[in-house]
Design a protein around this motif. Structure first.
Motif, PDB file in Angstrom:
ATOM      1  N   LYS A 294      44.370 -67.403 -12.699  1.00 30.89           N
ATOM      2  CA  LYS A 294      43.973 -68.055 -13.944  1.00 30.89           C
ATOM      3  C   LYS A 294      43.152 -69.333 -13.743  1.00 30.89           C
ATOM      4  O   LYS A 294      42.423 -69.746 -14.645  1.00 30.89           O
ATOM      5  N   HIS A 295      43.293 -69.950 -12.572  1.00 33.99           N
ATOM      6  CA  HIS A 295      42.671 -71.254 -12.350  1.00 33.99           C
ATOM      7  C   HIS A 295      41.550 -71.224 -11.321  1.00 33.99           C
ATOM      8  O   HIS A 295      40.725 -72.140 -11.313  1.00 33.99           O
TER       9      HIS A 295
ATOM     10  N   ASP B 113      33.842 -58.015 -11.485  1.00 36.99           N
ATOM     11  CA  ASP B 113      35.250 -58.378 -11.611  1.00 36.99           C
ATOM     12  C   ASP B 113      36.063 -57.759 -10.479  1.00 36.99           C
ATOM     13  O   ASP B 113      36.900 -58.429  -9.867  1.00 36.99           O
ATOM     14  N   GLU B 114      35.811 -56.503 -10.165  1.00 36.81           N
ATOM     15  CA  GLU B 114      36.575 -55.812  -9.111  1.00 36.81           C
ATOM     16  C   GLU B 114      36.341 -56.465  -7.759  1.00 36.81           C
ATOM     17  O   GLU B 114      37.279 -56.664  -6.980  1.00 36.81           O
ATOM     18  N   TRP B 115      35.080 -56.828  -7.466  1.00 40.18           N
ATOM     19  CA  TRP B 115      34.750 -57.438  -6.176  1.00 40.18           C
ATOM     20  C   TRP B 115      35.488 -58.766  -6.014  1.00 40.18           C
ATOM     21  O   TRP B 115      36.062 -59.049  -4.964  1.00 40.18           O
ATOM     22  N   ILE B 116      35.485 -59.581  -7.053  1.00 38.42           N
ATOM     23  CA  ILE B 116      36.126 -60.898  -6.972  1.00 38.42           C
ATOM     24  C   ILE B 116      37.642 -60.768  -6.884  1.00 38.42           C
ATOM     25  O   ILE B 116      38.287 -61.396  -6.034  1.00 38.42           O
ATOM     26  N   ARG B 117      38.229 -59.952  -7.748  1.00 37.84           N
ATOM     27  CA  ARG B 117      39.695 -59.820  -7.765  1.00 37.84           C
ATOM     28  C   ARG B 117      40.220 -59.237  -6.463  1.00 37.84           C
ATOM     29  O   ARG B 117      41.252 -59.690  -5.940  1.00 37.84           O
ATOM     30  N   SER B 118      39.549 -58.238  -5.912  1.00 43.53           N
ATOM     31  CA  SER B 118      40.049 -57.587  -4.700  1.00 43.53           C
ATOM     32  C   SER B 118      39.996 -58.503  -3.488  1.00 43.53           C
ATOM     33  O   SER B 118      40.790 -58.357  -2.556  1.00 43.53           O
ATOM     34  N   ARG B 119      39.097 -59.469  -3.486  1.00 43.78           N
ATOM     35  CA  ARG B 119      38.940 -60.362  -2.339  1.00 43.78           C
ATOM     36  C   ARG B 119      39.627 -61.714  -2.498  1.00 43.78           C
ATOM     37  O   ARG B 119      39.934 -62.366  -1.517  1.00 43.78           O
ATOM     38  N   THR B 120      39.859 -62.116  -3.744  1.00 38.38           N
ATOM     39  CA  THR B 120      40.400 -63.463  -3.971  1.00 38.38           C
ATOM     40  C   THR B 120      41.630 -63.496  -4.867  1.00 38.38           C
ATOM     41  O   THR B 120      42.400 -64.454  -4.801  1.00 38.38           O
ATOM     42  N   GLY B 121      41.781 -62.505  -5.740  1.00 39.96           N
ATOM     43  CA  GLY B 121      42.854 -62.527  -6.721  1.00 39.96           C
ATOM     44  C   GLY B 121      42.505 -63.292  -7.986  1.00 39.96           C
ATOM     45  O   GLY B 121      43.317 -63.392  -8.908  1.00 39.96           O
TER      46      GLY B 121
ATOM     47  N   ARG C 171      40.753 -64.060 -11.563  1.00 37.06           N
ATOM     48  CA  ARG C 171      40.236 -63.378 -12.759  1.00 37.06           C
ATOM     49  C   ARG C 171      39.355 -64.311 -13.595  1.00 37.06           C
ATOM     50  O   ARG C 171      38.388 -63.889 -14.207  1.00 37.06           O
ATOM     51  N   GLU C 172      39.735 -65.591 -13.639  1.00 40.37           N
ATOM     52  CA  GLU C 172      39.015 -66.553 -14.464  1.00 40.37           C
ATOM     53  C   GLU C 172      39.276 -67.955 -13.938  1.00 40.37           C
ATOM     54  O   GLU C 172      40.171 -68.170 -13.117  1.00 40.37           O
ATOM     55  N   ARG C 173      38.472 -68.899 -14.410  1.00 35.76           N
ATOM     56  CA  ARG C 173      38.642 -70.290 -14.018  1.00 35.76           C
ATOM     57  C   ARG C 173      38.168 -71.168 -15.180  1.00 35.76           C
ATOM     58  O   ARG C 173      37.401 -70.726 -16.048  1.00 35.76           O
TER      59      ARG C 173
END
Length: 336
Positions: free
Chosen positions: A290-291, A44-52, A54-56
């Motif tokens: 969110k998307h 989760d941290e890797w994805i959020r820090s690079r893209t913003g 959280r979920e899709r």
């Protein structure tokens, strides 16, 4: 760079294409970053820090791009107070159509009962909705249509390689729509479209009908290939340019804008564009968390959320912009 395709402000007495209603639709299934971390080497941290992100949302088995677009269209028509018999044209921006033919627009036309009107798809990847909006605007301005349904819809989950961690974390499914109506009040002020096909291999899906499918691979080999760092650099530069072009064409400054509604690909790209406009992030519509990246669905999804939440109000000045594979990019400036 390609020649600019744009239309400037309408002279006094001309007809504008004005947004009469918006709608959107997201599949029920949620896929979180933690869910993805169980499938590939990520977190989760890797994805959020690079893209913003959280979920899709992910389309259910058997649920098509046309299904998502249909539901978004119905909601936009309800918001606009428009019935199917009033629609003169349907344009769907998508890179994941239901079929090779007929177009997804034709399939949606049949479902809503808008028999006889023109219907076509536009494939400009993530810029698809902005391209479709520009086409619709021109049909209304020249008097060939009075009511146009414009949809951006995708099921990108169908062409994602779920074993490739750098791309599978980015994309989601969804659809957004607007109803444009001819109006003497100000609506779309200008649109600006560009493309650079020489950069295709930085973001592409190298499978097609005439070039052939790879029958020994899942999905015929159809999957998204992306060189993320190169795409990021090009996107920021291209969007900076189209923002300046849009403001200059309308004799406006960046401080005249009320809202930025960007393509939701990556939070860092969105923040770079906001910085260029000297806009605080509370004047930028952000739904990427969110998307995820819903390609041509992202701009109308964000617009509908902002309208229905009450943030975007009638009379406000909105800048819509997008960048996608091709490369394609474009903008639309409008008075909501």
């Amino acid at each position: 760079m390609s020649e600019r395709v744009s239309n400037g402000p309408s002279p006094v007495g001309r007809i504008y294409a004005r947004i009469a209603g918006t709608g959107s639709y997201l599949p029920d299934k949620l896929l979180t970053n933690d869910d993805l971390a169980k499938q590939v080497d990520t977190s989760d941290e890797w994805i959020r820090s690079r893209t913003g992100i959280r979920e899709r949302h992910i389309a259910a088995e058997g649920q098509t791009t046309g299904d998502l677009g249909y539901h978004a269209a119905v909601r936009a028509m309800e918001a606009a107070g428009v019935v199917a018999s009033e629609i003169d044209m349907i344009i769907v921006g998508t890179t994941t159509p239901d079929l090779i033919f007929p177009s997804t627009a034709c399939l949606i036309q049949a479902r809503i009962g808008a028999n006889g009107c023109a219907a076509l798809d536009v494939n400009a990847a993530c810029s698809g909705f902005v391209y479709a909006l520009s086409v619709a605007d021109k049909f209304i301005r020249c008097g060939d249509a009075r009511t146009v349904l414009v949809i951006g819809a995708e099921t990108l989950s169908r062409i994602v390689d779920w074993t490739e961690r750098t791309t599978c974390v980015l994309f989601g499914d969804g659809a957004g729509a607007v109803v444009l109506k001819a109006d003497s009040e100000t609506g779309i002020l200008s649109t600006h479209l560009h493309a650079d096909g020489a950069k295709k291999e930085l973001l592409w899906n190298p499978v097609g009908v005439s070039s052939g499918f790879k029958h020994d691979q899942p999905n015929g080999g159809s999957r998204i290939h992306m060189k993320g760092n190169d795409v990021f650099k090009y996107a920021v530069k291209a969007l900076d340019g189209v923002v300046d072009e849009t403001l200059e064409a309308n004799g406006l400054s960046k401080h005249d804008l009320d809202w930025l509604i960007p393509h939701q690909a990556n939070l860092r790209i969105i923040e770079a564009t906001a910085k260029r406009l000297d806009m605080s992030m509370d004047r930028v519509v952000v739904t990427v968390d969110k998307h995820g990246n819903t390609s041509s669905g992202s701009v109308p999804l964000a617009l509908d959320e902002a309208v229905r939440s009450g943030r975007v109000q009638r009379g406000q000045l909105l800048l819509l912009e997008a960048f996608g594979g091709g490369f394609t990019w474009g903008s639309a400036l409008l008075r909501y």
